[in-house]
Write a protein that holds these residues in place. Structure first.
Motif, PDB file in Angstrom:
ATOM      1  N   GLY A  93       0.778  -1.090  -0.042  1.00 54.46           N
ATOM      2  CA  GLY A  93      -0.025   0.045  -0.189  1.00 54.46           C
ATOM      3  C   GLY A  93       0.618   1.333   0.045  1.00 54.46           C
ATOM      4  N   THR A  94       1.765   1.367   0.929  1.00 59.17           N
ATOM      5  CA  THR A  94       2.539   2.586   1.104  1.00 59.17           C
ATOM      6  C   THR A  94       3.890   2.690   0.310  1.00 59.17           C
ATOM      7  OG1 THR A  94       3.588   2.024   3.139  1.00 59.17           O
ATOM      8  CG2 THR A  94       1.445   2.864   3.411  1.00 59.17           C
ATOM      9  N   CYS A  95       4.406   1.661   0.072  1.00 61.90           N
ATOM     10  CA  CYS A  95       5.826   1.536  -0.651  1.00 61.90           C
ATOM     11  C   CYS A  95       5.648   1.234  -2.119  1.00 61.90           C
ATOM     12  CB  CYS A  95       6.720   0.451   0.034  1.00 61.90           C
ATOM     13  SG  CYS A  95       6.924   0.551   1.783  1.00 61.90           S
ATOM     14  N   VAL A  96       4.565   0.702  -2.633  1.00 62.86           N
ATOM     15  CA  VAL A  96       4.650   0.382  -3.957  1.00 62.86           C
ATOM     16  C   VAL A  96       3.154   1.070  -4.296  1.00 62.86           C
ATOM     17  CG1 VAL A  96       4.380  -1.496  -5.960  1.00 62.86           C
ATOM     18  CG2 VAL A  96       5.769  -1.852  -3.828  1.00 62.86           C
ATOM     19  N   GLY A  97       2.227   0.573  -4.019  1.00 58.21           N
ATOM     20  CA  GLY A  97       0.900   1.165  -4.734  1.00 58.21           C
ATOM     21  C   GLY A  97       0.673   2.509  -4.742  1.00 58.21           C
ATOM     22  N   PHE A  98       0.950   3.386  -3.578  1.00 57.91           N
ATOM     23  CA  PHE A  98       0.611   4.759  -3.448  1.00 57.91           C
ATOM     24  C   PHE A  98       1.744   5.446  -4.392  1.00 57.91           C
ATOM     25  CE2 PHE A  98       0.994   8.902  -1.564  1.00 57.91           C
ATOM     26  CZ  PHE A  98      -0.536   9.283  -1.427  1.00 57.91           C
ATOM     27  N   PRO A  99       2.812   5.181  -4.349  1.00 58.61           N
ATOM     28  CA  PRO A  99       4.005   6.119  -4.850  1.00 58.61           C
ATOM     29  C   PRO A  99       3.551   5.562  -6.553  1.00 58.61           C
ATOM     30  CG  PRO A  99       5.142   4.686  -3.129  1.00 58.61           C
ATOM     31  CD  PRO A  99       3.524   4.380  -2.960  1.00 58.61           C
ATOM     32  N   LEU A 100       3.359   4.653  -6.775  1.00 59.02           N
ATOM     33  CA  LEU A 100       3.170   4.500  -8.201  1.00 59.02           C
ATOM     34  C   LEU A 100       1.976   4.985  -8.840  1.00 59.02           C
ATOM     35  CD1 LEU A 100       3.938   2.992 -10.890  1.00 59.02           C
ATOM     36  CD2 LEU A 100       2.670   0.772 -10.276  1.00 59.02           C
ATOM     37  N   LEU A 101       0.997   5.062  -8.188  1.00 58.63           N
ATOM     38  CA  LEU A 101      -0.366   5.559  -8.744  1.00 58.63           C
ATOM     39  C   LEU A 101      -0.449   7.200  -8.738  1.00 58.63           C
ATOM     40  CD1 LEU A 101      -2.899   3.127  -7.001  1.00 58.63           C
ATOM     41  CD2 LEU A 101      -2.323   3.351  -9.518  1.00 58.63           C
ATOM     42  N   THR A 102       0.144   7.700  -7.442  1.00 62.70           N
ATOM     43  CA  THR A 102       0.247   9.067  -7.374  1.00 62.70           C
ATOM     44  C   THR A 102       1.474   9.630  -8.577  1.00 62.70           C
ATOM     45  OG1 THR A 102       1.926   9.190  -5.625  1.00 62.70           O
ATOM     46  CG2 THR A 102      -0.588   9.096  -5.151  1.00 62.70           C
TER      47      THR A 102
ATOM     48  N   ALA B   3      -7.583   5.414  -6.553  1.00 59.05           N
ATOM     49  CA  ALA B   3      -7.042   3.953  -6.407  1.00 59.05           C
ATOM     50  C   ALA B   3      -5.942   3.996  -5.354  1.00 59.05           C
ATOM     51  CB  ALA B   3      -6.521   3.336  -7.666  1.00 59.05           C
ATOM     52  N   ALA B   4      -5.262   5.231  -5.444  1.00 51.79           N
ATOM     53  CA  ALA B   4      -4.255   5.338  -4.548  1.00 51.79           C
ATOM     54  C   ALA B   4      -4.739   5.454  -3.036  1.00 51.79           C
ATOM     55  CB  ALA B   4      -3.303   6.560  -4.595  1.00 51.79           C
ATOM     56  N   LEU B   5      -5.821   6.172  -2.903  1.00 54.64           N
ATOM     57  CA  LEU B   5      -6.442   6.365  -1.816  1.00 54.64           C
ATOM     58  C   LEU B   5      -6.713   4.818  -1.027  1.00 54.64           C
ATOM     59  CD1 LEU B   5      -8.911   9.305  -2.238  1.00 54.64           C
ATOM     60  CD2 LEU B   5      -7.128   9.279  -0.951  1.00 54.64           C
ATOM     61  N   LEU B   6      -7.184   4.085  -1.856  1.00 51.00           N
ATOM     62  CA  LEU B   6      -7.595   2.737  -0.909  1.00 51.00           C
ATOM     63  C   LEU B   6      -6.625   2.002  -0.874  1.00 51.00           C
ATOM     64  CD1 LEU B   6     -10.463   1.774  -3.802  1.00 51.00           C
ATOM     65  CD2 LEU B   6     -10.869   2.735  -1.697  1.00 51.00           C
ATOM     66  N   VAL B   7      -5.452   1.890  -1.598  1.00 51.08           N
ATOM     67  CA  VAL B   7      -4.277   1.007  -1.176  1.00 51.08           C
ATOM     68  C   VAL B   7      -3.504   1.813  -0.031  1.00 51.08           C
ATOM     69  CG1 VAL B   7      -4.315   0.033  -3.622  1.00 51.08           C
ATOM     70  CG2 VAL B   7      -2.774   2.045  -2.782  1.00 51.08           C
TER      71      VAL B   7
ATOM     72  N   LEU C 264      -7.870  10.958   2.001  1.00 43.10           N
ATOM     73  CA  LEU C 264      -7.243   9.582   2.795  1.00 43.10           C
ATOM     74  C   LEU C 264      -7.409   9.497   4.363  1.00 43.10           C
ATOM     75  CD1 LEU C 264      -5.209   7.445   2.438  1.00 43.10           C
ATOM     76  CD2 LEU C 264      -3.324   8.813   2.737  1.00 43.10           C
ATOM     77  N   PRO C 265      -7.601  10.474   4.921  1.00 43.13           N
ATOM     78  CA  PRO C 265      -8.079  10.386   6.480  1.00 43.13           C
ATOM     79  C   PRO C 265      -9.207   9.670   6.712  1.00 43.13           C
ATOM     80  CG  PRO C 265      -7.242  12.691   6.349  1.00 43.13           C
ATOM     81  CD  PRO C 265      -7.233  12.032   4.794  1.00 43.13           C
ATOM     82  N   LEU C 266     -10.344  10.006   5.766  1.00 42.39           N
ATOM     83  CA  LEU C 266     -11.570   9.411   5.919  1.00 42.39           C
ATOM     84  C   LEU C 266     -11.642   8.034   5.510  1.00 42.39           C
ATOM     85  CD1 LEU C 266     -14.454   9.443   6.741  1.00 42.39           C
ATOM     86  CD2 LEU C 266     -14.949  10.482   4.445  1.00 42.39           C
ATOM     87  N   THR C 267     -10.949   7.835   4.315  1.00 42.62           N
ATOM     88  CA  THR C 267     -10.823   6.136   4.066  1.00 42.62           C
ATOM     89  C   THR C 267     -10.021   5.371   5.057  1.00 42.62           C
ATOM     90  OG1 THR C 267      -9.073   6.765   2.534  1.00 42.62           O
ATOM     91  CG2 THR C 267     -10.932   6.944   1.607  1.00 42.62           C
ATOM     92  N   THR C 268      -8.940   5.966   5.545  1.00 44.24           N
ATOM     93  CA  THR C 268      -8.264   5.150   6.712  1.00 44.24           C
ATOM     94  C   THR C 268      -8.979   5.005   7.666  1.00 44.24           C
ATOM     95  OG1 THR C 268      -6.054   6.299   5.903  1.00 44.24           O
ATOM     96  CG2 THR C 268      -5.951   5.435   8.092  1.00 44.24           C
ATOM     97  N   ALA C 269      -9.721   5.977   8.377  1.00 45.92           N
ATOM     98  CA  ALA C 269     -10.357   5.774   9.533  1.00 45.92           C
ATOM     99  C   ALA C 269     -11.648   4.617   9.201  1.00 45.92           C
ATOM    100  CB  ALA C 269     -11.171   7.079   9.964  1.00 45.92           C
ATOM    101  N   ALA C 270     -12.230   4.827   7.999  1.00 46.74           N
ATOM    102  CA  ALA C 270     -13.314   3.779   7.758  1.00 46.74           C
ATOM    103  C   ALA C 270     -12.838   2.372   7.423  1.00 46.74           C
ATOM    104  CB  ALA C 270     -14.014   4.099   6.335  1.00 46.74           C
ATOM    105  N   TYR C 271     -11.527   2.220   6.858  1.00 47.10           N
ATOM    106  CA  TYR C 271     -10.977   0.800   6.755  1.00 47.10           C
ATOM    107  C   TYR C 271     -10.731   0.284   8.042  1.00 47.10           C
ATOM    108  CZ  TYR C 271      -7.630  -2.953   5.500  1.00 47.10           C
ATOM    109  OH  TYR C 271      -7.005  -3.882   5.232  1.00 47.10           O
TER     110      TYR C 271
END
Length: 320
Positions: free
Chosen positions: A108-117, A188-192, A136-143
């Protein structure tokens, strides 16, 4: 034989009552909890400040590197830094039960988010990307709530939703009322990233925060090496001062040190509460975009800044 009065006089012994002992222990525990909360908020805020430079640094690095080369190189450098620290301090490998969460952090944080953004920033401005990722804060809290089956107060969720609404309105205003093609990458970056943050925040309660991101980066080293070997010959490379500075910040600042303090902060105050501090991140990024990239800041930014900061204050005070 006649004994002296002093010999038979009872000795006074100071006895502390159970009530006073209990009160002192409770007060000490409360003080330690308050210190832990303050420290956690400070560490999470430092992480947010570090992350706010990620998009401007990415824009700088893209001046001389292709998107796939940039992501591979930042992962490789970050993994090398983390690996050296782990070896130098002789840190033992994590327990078997920790590896699934570490894989989620890595993906999520090392591959997905850097690549997608990074792919999104080829066609999107940093200011637009920043406000979209402000969700991102809302999606993180919900997850985190769904994963851990936790409940939060209505005040907490109300402030979080209002903050997210402000961010969405600001994003729509910035894009002229219609979403861009890069928004798909950003959503998509938000989710991962939400999954990586939530899993890492839980793991940081069992192991130091820097080891969470450190082992996640080490996991990515094989992928980074293969990616760099394939991407660097295929994409143009023009190293400039901006490119080198951006790459170094992404590798050491955002990806290692920033994640270190961020996960440690989440471990102290909880994933949901720490994630709300990120509501300030898009506005900080807007400031850096103006100062470092010369992008135009709209008059709506101060209004959004005040509204978001109010939401942060409410969520930090609300109890789950």
């Amino acid at each position: 034989m006649k004994l002296k009065d002093s010999a038979i006089r009872p000795t006074a012994i100071a006895v502390q009552s159970p009530a006073s002992t209990s009160t002192g222990t409770t007060a000490g525990t409360a003080d330690r909890a308050a210190d832990r909360t303050r420290s956690g908020v400070l560490l999470a805020a430092l992480g947010v400040a570090s992350f706010s430079l990620t998009f401007p640094a990415t824009a700088w690095a893209l001046e001389g590197l292709g998107p796939w080369s940039l992501v591979s190189c930042r992962m490789a450098l970050g993994g090398l830094i983390a690996g050296i620290c782990l070896l130098a301090l002789r840190v033992r490998a994590p327990a078997r039960r920790h590896w699934p969460a570490l894989c989620a952090v890595a993906g999520g944080t090392c591959v997905g988010f850097p690549l997608l953004t990074t792919l999104a920033l080829q066609t999107s401005t940093t200011s637009h990307a920043a406000v979209v990722v402000g969700l991102l804060p809302l999606t993180t809290a919900a997850y985190s709530s769904v994963r851990n089956r936790t409940r939060h107060s209505r005040t907490f969720w109300g402030a979080a939703v209002v903050g997210a609404a402000v961010v969405i309105a600001f994003a729509v205003q910035q894009s002229g009322g219609s979403p861009t093609g890069s928004d798909l990458y950003l959503f998509a970056a938000l989710l991962v990233c939400a999954a990586g943050y939530a899993e890492g925040g839980q793991l940081a309660r069992e192991m130091p925060g820097w080891q969470v991101i450190g082992w996640a980066l080490v996991l990515c080293l094989p992928v980074a090496a293969v990616g760099a070997a394939l991407a660097l010959p295929a994409e143009p490379v023009h190293l400039t001062g901006h490119t080198i500075a951006g790459l170094l910040w992404l590798s050491a600042g955002s990806q290692f040190v920033g994640m270190w303090v961020w996960y440690r902060g989440m471990g102290a105050i909880g994933v949901a509460r720490a994630s709300q501090l990120q509501l300030a991140q898009p506005l900080l990024t807007l400031v850096w975009s103006v100062l470092l990239l010369g992008e135009h800041l709209t008059p709506a930014a101060p209004v959004a800044a005040v509204a978001v900061l109010v939401c942060i204050g409410v969520t930090q005070r609300a109890r789950g």
